[in-house]
Design a protein around this motif. Structure first.
Motif, PDB file in Angstrom:
ATOM      1  N   LYS A 146      42.454  39.382  46.957  1.00 47.31           N
ATOM      2  CA  LYS A 146      40.990  39.378  46.915  1.00 47.31           C
ATOM      3  C   LYS A 146      40.404  38.660  48.129  1.00 47.31           C
ATOM      4  O   LYS A 146      39.428  39.123  48.739  1.00 47.31           O
ATOM      5  N   LYS A 147      41.017  37.524  48.490  1.00 46.33           N
ATOM      6  CA  LYS A 147      40.520  36.762  49.645  1.00 46.33           C
ATOM      7  C   LYS A 147      40.743  37.511  50.951  1.00 46.33           C
ATOM      8  O   LYS A 147      39.948  37.381  51.884  1.00 46.33           O
ATOM      9  N   ASN A 148      41.805  38.272  51.030  1.00 43.68           N
ATOM     10  CA  ASN A 148      42.094  38.997  52.263  1.00 43.68           C
ATOM     11  C   ASN A 148      41.216  40.234  52.444  1.00 43.68           C
ATOM     12  O   ASN A 148      40.810  40.556  53.561  1.00 43.68           O
ATOM     13  N   PHE A 149      40.905  40.929  51.336  1.00 43.48           N
ATOM     14  CA  PHE A 149      40.119  42.163  51.433  1.00 43.48           C
ATOM     15  C   PHE A 149      38.613  41.879  51.351  1.00 43.48           C
ATOM     16  O   PHE A 149      37.845  42.404  52.161  1.00 43.48           O
ATOM     17  N   GLN A 150      38.183  41.129  50.349  1.00 44.47           N
ATOM     18  CA  GLN A 150      36.762  40.820  50.106  1.00 44.47           C
ATOM     19  C   GLN A 150      35.925  42.110  50.148  1.00 44.47           C
ATOM     20  O   GLN A 150      35.010  42.275  50.948  1.00 44.47           O
ATOM     21  N   ARG A 151      36.249  42.984  49.216  1.00 41.02           N
ATOM     22  CA  ARG A 151      35.564  44.264  49.114  1.00 41.02           C
ATOM     23  C   ARG A 151      34.317  44.149  48.256  1.00 41.02           C
ATOM     24  O   ARG A 151      34.296  43.405  47.271  1.00 41.02           O
ATOM     25  N   TYR A 152      33.297  44.897  48.612  1.00 36.70           N
ATOM     26  CA  TYR A 152      32.047  44.868  47.859  1.00 36.70           C
ATOM     27  C   TYR A 152      32.195  45.670  46.565  1.00 36.70           C
ATOM     28  O   TYR A 152      32.823  46.729  46.531  1.00 36.70           O
ATOM     29  N   ARG A 153      31.592  45.160  45.511  1.00 35.99           N
ATOM     30  CA  ARG A 153      31.648  45.821  44.212  1.00 35.99           C
ATOM     31  C   ARG A 153      30.673  46.995  44.160  1.00 35.99           C
ATOM     32  O   ARG A 153      29.650  47.007  44.871  1.00 35.99           O
ATOM     33  N   GLY A 170      33.754  34.961  50.766  1.00 33.77           N
ATOM     34  CA  GLY A 170      34.441  34.915  49.481  1.00 33.77           C
ATOM     35  C   GLY A 170      33.597  35.326  48.300  1.00 33.77           C
ATOM     36  O   GLY A 170      33.967  35.062  47.152  1.00 33.77           O
ATOM     37  N   GLN A 171      32.459  35.986  48.558  1.00 31.62           N
ATOM     38  CA  GLN A 171      31.576  36.384  47.469  1.00 31.62           C
ATOM     39  C   GLN A 171      31.904  37.776  46.924  1.00 31.62           C
ATOM     40  O   GLN A 171      31.552  38.091  45.790  1.00 31.62           O
ATOM     41  N   ASN A 172      32.543  38.586  47.714  1.00 27.88           N
ATOM     42  CA  ASN A 172      32.855  39.967  47.311  1.00 27.88           C
ATOM     43  C   ASN A 172      34.359  40.078  47.065  1.00 27.88           C
ATOM     44  O   ASN A 172      35.151  40.019  47.999  1.00 27.88           O
ATOM     45  N   THR A 173      34.695  40.238  45.810  1.00 20.82           N
ATOM     46  CA  THR A 173      36.120  40.203  45.421  1.00 20.82           C
ATOM     47  C   THR A 173      36.458  41.375  44.505  1.00 20.82           C
ATOM     48  O   THR A 173      37.015  41.203  43.430  1.00 20.82           O
ATOM     49  N   SER A 174      36.126  42.571  44.956  1.00 19.60           N
ATOM     50  CA  SER A 174      36.326  43.731  44.092  1.00 19.60           C
ATOM     51  C   SER A 174      37.776  44.211  44.069  1.00 19.60           C
ATOM     52  O   SER A 174      38.249  44.685  43.038  1.00 19.60           O
ATOM     53  N   LEU A 175      38.482  44.113  45.195  1.00 15.50           N
ATOM     54  CA  LEU A 175      39.842  44.644  45.311  1.00 15.50           C
ATOM     55  C   LEU A 175      40.865  43.519  45.372  1.00 15.50           C
ATOM     56  O   LEU A 175      40.777  42.653  46.250  1.00 15.50           O
ATOM     57  N   PRO A 176      41.856  43.529  44.461  1.00 18.53           N
ATOM     58  CA  PRO A 176      42.049  44.415  43.293  1.00 18.53           C
ATOM     59  C   PRO A 176      41.353  43.847  42.063  1.00 18.53           C
ATOM     60  O   PRO A 176      40.856  42.718  42.080  1.00 18.53           O
ATOM     61  N   SER A 177      41.352  44.611  40.986  1.00 15.39           N
ATOM     62  CA  SER A 177      40.755  44.162  39.729  1.00 15.39           C
ATOM     63  C   SER A 177      41.684  43.170  39.040  1.00 15.39           C
ATOM     64  O   SER A 177      42.797  43.524  38.640  1.00 15.39           O
ATOM     65  N   HIS A 221      34.027  47.538  39.195  1.00 16.63           N
ATOM     66  CA  HIS A 221      35.113  47.871  40.111  1.00 16.63           C
ATOM     67  C   HIS A 221      35.112  49.360  40.414  1.00 16.63           C
ATOM     68  O   HIS A 221      34.717  50.186  39.581  1.00 16.63           O
ATOM     69  N   TRP A 222      35.590  49.669  41.634  1.00 12.99           N
ATOM     70  CA  TRP A 222      35.875  51.045  41.993  1.00 12.99           C
ATOM     71  C   TRP A 222      37.169  51.479  41.315  1.00 12.99           C
ATOM     72  O   TRP A 222      37.973  50.642  40.908  1.00 12.99           O
ATOM     73  N   ALA A 223      37.362  52.781  41.232  1.00 13.84           N
ATOM     74  CA  ALA A 223      38.577  53.294  40.595  1.00 13.84           C
ATOM     75  C   ALA A 223      39.833  52.838  41.339  1.00 13.84           C
ATOM     76  O   ALA A 223      40.860  52.525  40.724  1.00 13.84           O
ATOM     77  N   SER A 224      39.778  52.768  42.669  1.00 16.08           N
ATOM     78  CA  SER A 224      40.940  52.314  43.442  1.00 16.08           C
ATOM     79  C   SER A 224      41.228  50.837  43.199  1.00 16.08           C
ATOM     80  O   SER A 224      42.385  50.400  43.281  1.00 16.08           O
ATOM     81  N   ASP A 225      40.191  50.042  42.889  1.00 15.45           N
ATOM     82  CA  ASP A 225      40.414  48.637  42.531  1.00 15.45           C
ATOM     83  C   ASP A 225      41.250  48.533  41.260  1.00 15.45           C
ATOM     84  O   ASP A 225      42.177  47.715  41.165  1.00 15.45           O
ATOM     85  N   VAL A 226      40.896  49.363  40.288  1.00 16.62           N
ATOM     86  CA  VAL A 226      41.593  49.353  39.004  1.00 16.62           C
ATOM     87  C   VAL A 226      43.025  49.845  39.171  1.00 16.62           C
ATOM     88  O   VAL A 226      43.971  49.276  38.599  1.00 16.62           O
TER      89      VAL A 226
END
Length: 275
Positions: A146-153, A170-177, A221-226
């Protein structure tokens, strides 16, 4: 006359010699064994490495699904889920979503361990201990990713390709779920312990799948996150169970026992050394 006597003497000697030789019966001819012996066929390379091939094929399939979901299907799946969201899906998500968080999982493992100890069910105790260990292993892996990707939800943006990367706040932690990875780590361990059961693995993975779908329903979460969370949870659960089995097989002398614990309002593990 003398030659005739010599001839009779010679014939008598030959007859006596022949009579002194004992009769040796002729041995019967040897009969070869014609019985058909069917040899067990050698295991082919495919059968011998069946588990490895299935694992490799599954890894390739999951990778393909993840890439396809990330590239083309994340936004359509999000749109479809939100358009068909209703009271039933919301209530189902509300019920199963906590099963991917720390407190309910710790309570579940503590209950399993207690019942296993009281009822003398070693499998139940083992599932609780290994499941709790897999939770922490999975948490370390998932949090680092999560810290490395920091993907937006998806609830923040409709751009499924928006990342801050490791340099983000560190506010965007969508990937992975993490909900999905926690649920699948627990399901993987429980299914491994009860691999000989007909209903435990399907139920365990079914509940974990519902947890992942609840995160899509809630637009968290996005489907790829799940999908990524399910893969990480499955692998960390299997790895933890494998490590536990190897450790248990080599332990001698003092025995280390891990049990769920609750201290100062926070869940954790307690270790006991038995001599």
């Amino acid at each position: 006359m003398r030659p005739l006597l010599l001839l009779f003497a010679l014939l008598f000697t030959v007859s006596a010699t022949h009579a002194s030789v004992p009769f040796l019966p002729t041995s019967p001819p040897e009969v070869s064994d014609t019985t058909l012996h069917q040899l067990a066929p050698n295991r082919t390379w495919v059968k011998k490495h069946h588990t490895l091939l299935v694992g490799a094929a599954s890894a390739i399939a999951v990778t393909g699904f993840f890439i396809g979901s990330y590239q083309q299907y994340d936004r359509p799946i999000m749109t479809f889920a939100q358009q068909h969201r209703n009271a039933f899906t919301n209530e189902t998500a509300r019920l199963v979503q906590p099963l991917g968080t720390a407190l309910p999982l710790h309570a579940t493992f503590a209950t399993m361990f207690t019942i296993g100890a009281v009822a003398r069910r070693p499998k139940l105790r083992e599932a609780a201990v290994v499941g709790l260990a897999s939770f922490y292993v999975n948490a370390l892996v998932t949090d680092q990713l999560k810290k490395n990707f920091q993907r937006y939800r998806p609830c923040v943006t409709q751009d499924s390709h928006l990342f801050d990367g490791a340099s983000g706040a560190g506010q965007n932690t969508s990937l992975p779920s993490s909900h999905t990875s926690n649920a699948f780590a627990a399901a993987s361990v429980i299914s491994s312990v009860y691999h000989d059961s007909e209903w435990v693995p399907p139920v365990a993975y079914g509940v974990a799948t519902l947890v992942g779908l609840s995160r899509i329903n809630d637009n968290k979460h996005w489907a790829s996150d799940v999908l990524a969370g399910a893969t990480i949870g499955y692998l960390t659960g299997k790895a933890t169970y494998w490590g536990y089995q190897r450790l248990k097989g080599h332990l001698s002398g003092p025995r280390i026992q891990l049990t769920p614990a609750w201290q100062n309002g926070s869940p954790g593990m307690a270790a006991f050394v038995r001599f």
